[in-house]
Design a protein around this motif. Structure first.
Motif, PDB file in Angstrom:
ATOM      1  N   GLY A 436       7.890  11.358   1.847  1.00 18.46           N
ATOM      2  CA  GLY A 436       9.238  11.887   2.052  1.00 18.46           C
ATOM      3  C   GLY A 436       9.802  12.519   0.807  1.00 18.46           C
ATOM      4  N   ASN A 437      11.123  12.451   0.687  1.00 15.57           N
ATOM      5  CA  ASN A 437      11.792  13.091  -0.440  1.00 15.57           C
ATOM      6  C   ASN A 437      11.855  12.225  -1.693  1.00 15.57           C
ATOM      7  N   ALA A 438      11.695  10.899  -1.513  1.00 23.57           N
ATOM      8  CA  ALA A 438      11.853  10.050  -2.691  1.00 23.57           C
ATOM      9  C   ALA A 438      11.040   8.769  -2.643  1.00 23.57           C
ATOM     10  N   SER A 439      10.510   8.380  -1.501  1.00 25.27           N
ATOM     11  CA  SER A 439       9.929   7.045  -1.353  1.00 25.27           C
ATOM     12  C   SER A 439       8.449   7.011  -1.693  1.00 25.27           C
ATOM     13  N   GLY A 440       7.921   5.773  -1.710  1.00 25.31           N
ATOM     14  CA  GLY A 440       6.506   5.569  -1.960  1.00 25.31           C
ATOM     15  C   GLY A 440       5.714   5.556  -0.666  1.00 25.31           C
ATOM     16  N   LEU A 441       4.432   5.802  -0.764  1.00 25.69           N
ATOM     17  CA  LEU A 441       3.558   5.871   0.396  1.00 25.69           C
ATOM     18  C   LEU A 441       3.191   4.467   0.862  1.00 25.69           C
ATOM     19  N   THR A 442       3.493   4.163   2.132  1.00 25.24           N
ATOM     20  CA  THR A 442       3.172   2.857   2.708  1.00 25.24           C
ATOM     21  C   THR A 442       2.157   2.961   3.843  1.00 25.24           C
ATOM     22  N   PHE A 443       1.705   4.170   4.162  1.00 26.46           N
ATOM     23  CA  PHE A 443       0.826   4.382   5.314  1.00 26.46           C
ATOM     24  C   PHE A 443       1.475   3.786   6.574  1.00 26.46           C
ATOM     25  N   ASN A 444       2.672   4.296   6.886  1.00 25.81           N
ATOM     26  CA  ASN A 444       3.414   3.818   8.044  1.00 25.81           C
ATOM     27  C   ASN A 444       2.762   4.310   9.337  1.00 25.81           C
ATOM     28  N   ASP A 445       3.474   4.191  10.468  1.00 24.68           N
ATOM     29  CA  ASP A 445       2.841   4.500  11.748  1.00 24.68           C
ATOM     30  C   ASP A 445       2.618   5.988  11.981  1.00 24.68           C
ATOM     31  N   ASP A 446       2.982   6.840  11.021  1.00 24.77           N
ATOM     32  CA  ASP A 446       2.581   8.249  11.115  1.00 24.77           C
ATOM     33  C   ASP A 446       1.071   8.409  10.918  1.00 24.77           C
ATOM     34  N   TRP A 447       0.434   7.399  10.332  1.00 24.07           N
ATOM     35  CA  TRP A 447      -1.007   7.443  10.083  1.00 24.07           C
ATOM     36  C   TRP A 447      -1.739   6.735  11.217  1.00 24.07           C
ATOM     37  N   ASN A 448      -2.735   7.413  11.788  1.00 25.94           N
ATOM     38  CA  ASN A 448      -3.523   6.854  12.889  1.00 25.94           C
ATOM     39  C   ASN A 448      -4.981   6.793  12.476  1.00 25.94           C
ATOM     40  N   PHE A 449      -5.441   5.595  12.102  1.00 24.86           N
ATOM     41  CA  PHE A 449      -6.826   5.401  11.692  1.00 24.86           C
ATOM     42  C   PHE A 449      -7.716   4.967  12.853  1.00 24.86           C
ATOM     43  N   GLY A 450      -7.167   4.863  14.061  1.00 24.15           N
ATOM     44  CA  GLY A 450      -7.951   4.429  15.199  1.00 24.15           C
ATOM     45  C   GLY A 450      -8.395   2.980  15.038  1.00 24.15           C
ATOM     46  N   SER A 451      -9.420   2.592  15.789  1.00 20.94           N
ATOM     47  CA  SER A 451      -9.924   1.217  15.713  1.00 20.94           C
ATOM     48  C   SER A 451     -11.440   1.164  15.627  1.00 20.94           C
ATOM     49  N   SER A 452     -12.081   2.321  15.362  1.00 18.11           N
ATOM     50  CA  SER A 452     -13.547   2.370  15.389  1.00 18.11           C
ATOM     51  C   SER A 452     -14.185   2.626  14.037  1.00 18.11           C
ATOM     52  N   LEU A 453     -13.396   2.693  12.959  1.00 18.68           N
ATOM     53  CA  LEU A 453     -13.994   2.869  11.635  1.00 18.68           C
ATOM     54  C   LEU A 453     -14.977   1.737  11.349  1.00 18.68           C
ATOM     55  N   SER A 454     -16.131   2.086  10.782  1.00 22.80           N
ATOM     56  CA  SER A 454     -17.112   1.059  10.443  1.00 22.80           C
ATOM     57  C   SER A 454     -16.896   0.492   9.045  1.00 22.80           C
ATOM     58  N   GLY A 455     -15.884   0.971   8.366  1.00 18.98           N
ATOM     59  CA  GLY A 455     -15.538   0.454   7.051  1.00 18.98           C
ATOM     60  C   GLY A 455     -14.298   1.154   6.539  1.00 18.98           C
ATOM     61  N   PHE A 456     -13.452   0.423   5.798  1.00 19.74           N
ATOM     62  CA  PHE A 456     -12.228   0.990   5.230  1.00 19.74           C
ATOM     63  C   PHE A 456     -12.109   0.491   3.803  1.00 19.74           C
ATOM     64  N   THR A 457     -11.992   1.432   2.858  1.00 19.02           N
ATOM     65  CA  THR A 457     -11.833   1.067   1.449  1.00 19.02           C
ATOM     66  C   THR A 457     -10.660   1.834   0.868  1.00 19.02           C
ATOM     67  N   TYR A 458      -9.775   1.105   0.194  1.00 16.26           N
ATOM     68  CA  TYR A 458      -8.626   1.721  -0.450  1.00 16.26           C
ATOM     69  C   TYR A 458      -8.680   1.409  -1.936  1.00 16.26           C
ATOM     70  N   GLY A 459      -8.617   2.467  -2.766  1.00 19.32           N
ATOM     71  CA  GLY A 459      -8.597   2.292  -4.209  1.00 19.32           C
ATOM     72  C   GLY A 459      -9.951   1.980  -4.790  1.00 19.32           C
ATOM     73  N   LYS A 460      -9.942   1.680  -6.083  1.00 23.89           N
ATOM     74  CA  LYS A 460     -11.134   1.286  -6.835  1.00 23.89           C
ATOM     75  C   LYS A 460     -10.779   0.088  -7.714  1.00 23.89           C
ATOM     76  N   THR A 461     -11.800  -0.605  -8.172  1.00 23.35           N
ATOM     77  CA  THR A 461     -11.570  -1.617  -9.192  1.00 23.35           C
ATOM     78  C   THR A 461     -10.898  -0.953 -10.398  1.00 23.35           C
ATOM     79  N   GLY A 462      -9.805  -1.501 -10.842  1.00 20.71           N
ATOM     80  CA  GLY A 462      -9.060  -0.893 -11.944  1.00 20.71           C
ATOM     81  C   GLY A 462      -7.834  -0.133 -11.493  1.00 20.71           C
ATOM     82  N   ASN A 463      -7.613   0.002 -10.167  1.00 20.64           N
ATOM     83  CA  ASN A 463      -6.424   0.676  -9.676  1.00 20.64           C
ATOM     84  C   ASN A 463      -5.172  -0.102 -10.082  1.00 20.64           C
ATOM     85  N   THR A 464      -4.225   0.561 -10.714  1.00 18.59           N
ATOM     86  CA  THR A 464      -3.016  -0.099 -11.206  1.00 18.59           C
ATOM     87  C   THR A 464      -1.770   0.305 -10.423  1.00 18.59           C
TER      88      THR A 464
END
Length: 637
Positions: A436-464
């Protein structure tokens, strides 16, 4: 982009106003029906396999000269040498139809521009015809512009032959066995594109395609938009051949992008069967603050923009190297104004979106990757097209990711596959995650990842970067988060016997409504203070943990409770073991109190461990326990 698209290109008028004016004093080669025939004419001649225009003067050649040579003799290079102080263009004003049965290569090498006139066709009916459109040949001084104009609804069909479009002062490079230029087609004028493609139909039927265009306006001030490559109302299809688009924007301009795929007057489609698709857009500028700028831009505006392959890999790379401080610049923008108008889709090939931005600090609208979706379900689609199954892996990589709009409806950004999805920074850590205009990303319900992904990874070791995750996530495989501090605001589930792992360098916390982390037999691992620096705190209020037959492992430095009733307590379900232990040698920050409600359905959990050898903090057990296995408790008291 925070702006309304107000520039509509009429490239026919553009060619007249820009190229035509220059040509008043030019010495051009014109391919036109009714031009001269034979093997030589006024200011031109064929020697060996080259049709060369004289060092001075214009020439006019009938297309039959080209087709006869290709049919009866061999490959043909059509060369218009550079002349200091004089614009020299190749104008292809009539169609070239090769009907021979022997594969050939046709190369146009122009001192300056190559302009294909309205509705002209370059085709091969029976065999492969390699086609090279090479500008800026020998242009070591003025005039050294050299664009390739494909904006007047041309038809190019190479029937298995390769197509190369670009520039360079010499023909010194080799690509797929062809001699090609060593650079981009380049224009210096304001409001132009290195390669404008409008109303075009381009097919290779297995041949590879490469295009490189650059816009480098130099006029100051400049209030017009410019593009390295610009595509509208056009289709490019290569079958098993690859597609490579390489666009660069530099210099002085209002707004612009390295590559612009814009569905304004008609749909834009890049398609292959097994061939790969690679789009690279790079941008820089003169540093003066004017307007928006983007590395690679895919915009389903009035019509759809589709990049698709059956089994080939797809990559979009956008590099924002702008020095202007204007708060509207991105590495990649994917934008849609309605359902299914921006699509990067495949059946089995991998998809990679990789963006960079050297000036993310300039504001909310300066990021590596931006998603701008209208309030419509599946406005943007990445991976699954909604009908045909997709099994490839998806990688979205950039130090900053931006969701432009927070919509009332749900699922405007659809990223789905039966393969894996990885969202990660280019470096070790995300720098900004914006919405939006000022907020942080929360991956709200505008994001549709479905239910069939065989794996989900967010970030890396060291992400601050912290993450407050707010969208229900169901994955048919492992789920892993690497974050600084993590707040859970929605359910997270693995529907298979796979682990759910949350690695937080600092804190793990919950909201004031009950959320569930579940697996169908995999372990649930929550690790606060993952970097073991003594600052990790766990708050597990309102949390239900259910790994089925899997184990629960919770690690942290200290635990924080705001429990006022049993309804607030963490609920532990499943039949595996339960471990609550410090992230390093011992708990810290007071008594670690076991405020859990254990579900004793079936046989209950199969083992319990609290603390570990060396823990000196006290442990208080405030819950009746009936464990179907070993119990180990380590504490000072």
């Amino acid at each position: 982009m925070g702006y309304i698209y107000k520039k509509t290109y009429s490239y026919f008028l553009f060619c007249i106003s820009i190229f035509g004016v220059l040509s008043l004093q030019a010495q051009d080669l014109t391919i036109i029906t009714g031009g001269q025939t034979g093997t030589s004419g006024t200011n031109w001649s064929i020697s060996g396999n080259e049709l060369v225009v004289a060092a001075t003067g214009s020439a006019s050649v009938d297309p039959s000269v080209i087709t006869n040579h290709l049919t009866n003799t061999g490959d043909l290079v059509v060369r218009l040498p550079w002349l200091s102080g004089t614009q020299r263009d190749i104008n292809i004003n009539s169609s070239i139809a090769y009907t021979g049965s022997t594969p050939r290569t046709l190369s146009f090498r122009a001192a300056n521009d190559i302009v294909i006139a309205a509705s002209v066709q370059i085709t091969s009916a029976n065999t492969a015809l390699n086609l090279v459109l090479h500008t800026r040949l020998g242009a070591t001084a003025h005039p050294d512009n050299g664009g390739v104009v494909l904006s007047n609804a041309p038809v190019i069909s190479t029937n298995g032959g390769h197509l190369w479009v670009g520039g360079g002062t010499s023909a010194s490079s080799t690509w797929n066995g062809l001699t090609v230029g060593n650079g981009h087609s380049t224009v210096w004028a304001a409001g132009t594109s290195g390669i404008p493609i409008v109303g075009a139909t381009i097919t290779t039927n297995g041949g590879n395609l490469y295009m490189a265009g650059r816009a480098f306006p130099t006029t100051t001030p400049n209030t017009q938009d410019s593009y390295g490559m610009y595509l509208d109302n056009s289709t490019i299809s290569t079958g098993s051949g690859s597609i490579t688009l390489n666009g660069t924007i530099q210099g002085t301009y209002n707004g612009g992008s390295g590559v612009m795929l814009l569905g304004t007057t008609g749909a834009v489609g890049l398609t292959t069967t097994s061939g790969s698709i690679d789009i690279t857009g790079t941008g820089s500028d003169d540093g003066v603050t004017r307007s928006w700028r983007v590395g690679a831009y895919l915009w389903g505006f009035n019509h759809a923009v589709t990049v698709s392959s059956q089994s080939g890999n797809i990559s979009v790379d956008g590099d924002a190297q702008f020095t202007s401080t204007f708060n509207d610049k991105e590495g990649i923008v994917i934008s849609s104004t309605a359902t299914n108008r921006a699509r990067i889709i495949s059946s089995s090939g991998n998809i990679t979106l990789s963006g960079t931005n050297t000036r993310e600090q300039d504001g909310q609208y300066c990021n590596s990757i931006r998603f701008t979706a209208s309030d419509a379900s599946n406005a943007i689609r990445i991976g699954f097209d909604g009908t045909n199954a997709y099994s490839g892996n998806i990688l979205i990589e950039g130090n900053s990711i931006y969701q432009r709009n927070n919509q009332a409806g749900a699922g405007s950004i659809s990223i789905q596959s039966t393969g894996t999805l990885t969202l990660q920074p280019t470096g070790n850590s995300f720098t900004y995650m914006r919405s939006g205009n000022a907020s942080g990303l929360t991956f709200n319900d505008d994001w549709n990842f479905g239910s069939s992904l065989s794996g989900f990874t967010y970030g890396k070791t060291g992400n601050t970067q912290d993450l407050s995750y707010g969208n229900s996530l169901t994955v048919a495989g492992p789920v892993t988060f690497h974050v600084n501090s993590f707040t859970i605001n929605s359910n997270i589930t693995s529907s298979t016997a796979s682990d759910v792992t949350i690695n937080a360098n600092v804190n793990f916390s919950t909201s004031d409504t009950r959320q569930t982390i579940a697996s169908a037999g995999g372990d649930i691992i929550i690790h606060a203070d993952k970097d073991a620096n003594g600052t990790g705190q766990l708050s597990l209020d309102y949390l239900t943990l259910n790994p089925g037959a899997g184990n629960i492992i919770i690690r942290g430095e200290s635990f924080f409770w705001t429990i006022t009733s049993n309804t607030d307590k963490p609920y532990i379900n499943g039949t595996g073991s339960f471990t609550l232990e410090p992230s390093d040698a011992a708990f810290a920050g007071g008594v670690a109190t076991l405020w859990f409600v254990f579900d004793q359905d079936a046989n209950g959990i199969s083992g319990l461990t609290i603390g570990k050898a060396g823990n000196t903090e006290d442990v208080e057990v405030n819950t009746n326990l009936s464990i179907g296995g070993p119990i180990s408790i380590y504490g000072g008291y």
